[in-house]
Scaffold this active site. Structure first.
Site, PDB file in Angstrom:
ATOM      1  N   HIS A 236       0.865  -1.180   0.000  1.00  0.00           N
ATOM      2  CA  HIS A 236       0.000   0.000   0.000  1.00  0.00           C
ATOM      3  C   HIS A 236       0.901   1.230   0.000  1.00  0.00           C
ATOM      4  O   HIS A 236       2.138   1.095  -0.020  1.00  0.00           O
ATOM      5  CB  HIS A 236      -0.978  -0.003   1.179  1.00  0.00           C
TER       6      HIS A 236
ATOM      7  N   HIS B  95       1.116   3.976   2.183  1.00  0.00           N
ATOM      8  CA  HIS B  95       1.439   4.776   3.365  1.00  0.00           C
ATOM      9  C   HIS B  95       2.935   5.072   3.402  1.00  0.00           C
ATOM     10  O   HIS B  95       3.760   4.265   2.947  1.00  0.00           O
ATOM     11  CB  HIS B  95       1.003   4.058   4.640  1.00  0.00           C
TER      12      HIS B  95
ATOM     13  N   ASP C 256       5.355   5.066   5.515  1.00  0.00           N
ATOM     14  CA  ASP C 256       6.338   4.160   6.108  1.00  0.00           C
ATOM     15  C   ASP C 256       6.548   2.897   5.277  1.00  0.00           C
ATOM     16  O   ASP C 256       7.371   2.048   5.641  1.00  0.00           O
ATOM     17  CB  ASP C 256       5.968   3.799   7.550  1.00  0.00           C
ATOM     18  N   HIS C 257       5.846   2.782   4.145  1.00  0.00           N
ATOM     19  CA  HIS C 257       6.053   1.673   3.223  1.00  0.00           C
ATOM     20  C   HIS C 257       6.629   2.126   1.887  1.00  0.00           C
ATOM     21  O   HIS C 257       6.983   1.271   1.071  1.00  0.00           O
ATOM     22  CB  HIS C 257       4.737   0.928   2.998  1.00  0.00           C
TER      23      HIS C 257
ATOM     24  N   HIS D 271      -6.894  -2.348   5.732  1.00  0.00           N
ATOM     25  CA  HIS D 271      -6.017  -1.499   6.545  1.00  0.00           C
ATOM     26  C   HIS D 271      -6.431  -0.035   6.547  1.00  0.00           C
ATOM     27  O   HIS D 271      -6.343   0.637   7.566  1.00  0.00           O
ATOM     28  CB  HIS D 271      -4.580  -1.634   6.035  1.00  0.00           C
TER      29      HIS D 271
END
Length: 247
Positions: A60, A62, A64-65, A138
């Protein structure tokens, strides 16, 4: 097939864990799954250069990814200006994400080249690796996926406890988000008790708990005990740099 856990942390740093990233190696193929902050350095510590990557797959979007995605692409270009376009695949919106990232810095225009791909929930092949996605719940603002690679490994991405995902991953090594300790759960991530309940009755060669926020990191033994109370298979808290032999 083997995997290296490059980053097992969360959006809040502990100083010991990078944000989310996993390197999957299948023969000579190297597939990077997620690319949070610190993953570029973790790749170097694993002896892997950006030019040797065959593809990137995002669970995904976000931050932090994906926050090291542009640094990985720039490092690839700096190391080899003639490097082929790197396939970067993920949920719908991945192509738009790449367009927006590359628009931030004018000097990268025409230099960093990417083969961006949006994938829906159907199975697909990426750099010769068979990938089966499972859509997770999520985020309300973007689509998110877990992925199963062959019959060997499932990476949950970020997701609340999900009995459907637990069944989807049955029989594979499972790398699963366990972001918060019991008593501090959220709608987006599982607590150890919730995760153990979802995993109960299934059979995985090993379960690795990852995406630990600092409060969960400080209570690792409590998390393991809570999962083991409901799930009786092998389970451990993942560590950055850990290598998984998937057979």
């Amino acid at each position: 097939m083997r995997a290296t856990l490059l980053g097992t942390g969360s959006a809040i740093p502990t100083g010991e864990r990078a944000q989310t990233g996993l390197l999957l190696e299948d023969g000579d193929t190297r597939l990077l799954v997620d690319c949070g902050s610190g993953v570029l350095g973790a790749l170097a510590r694993a002896g892997v250069t950006p030019t040797s990557l065959d593809a990137v797959l995002l669970t995904h979007h976000h931050l932090d990814h994906v926050s090291d995605l542009l640094p990985v692409l720039k490092a690839r270009w700096l190391a080899d200006e003639r490097a082929a376009a790197l396939p970067v695949a993920g949920p719908p919106g991945t192509s738009a994400l790449l367009d927006d990232l590359l628009d931030v810095h004018d000097y990268l225009a025409g230099r960093v080249v990417v083969d961006a791909r949006d994938h829906a929930p159907e199975a697909f092949s990426l750099a010769g690796v068979d990938v089966e996605p499972y859509e997770t719940a999520h985020s309300a603002s973007m689509r998110s996926f877990a992925y199963c690679f062959g019959d060997a490994l499932t990476v949950s991405g970020d997701t609340p406890a999900d009995s459907g995902l637990a069944a989807f991953a049955d029989g594979t090594t499972l790398v699963h988000d366990c972001a918060h300790p019991d008593g501090a759960g959220s709608d987006a991530h599982p607590t150890p008790t919730e995760l153990g309940a979802a995993l109960a009755g299934h059979d995985y060669p090993h379960v690795y708990l990852t995406h630990l926020y600092p409060a969960a990191d400080a209570r690792r033994e409590d998390a393991l005990a809570a999962v083991r109370e409901r799930y009786d298979g092998a389970v451990s808290v993942a560590a950055d740099g850990e290598r998984l032999d998937l057979g």
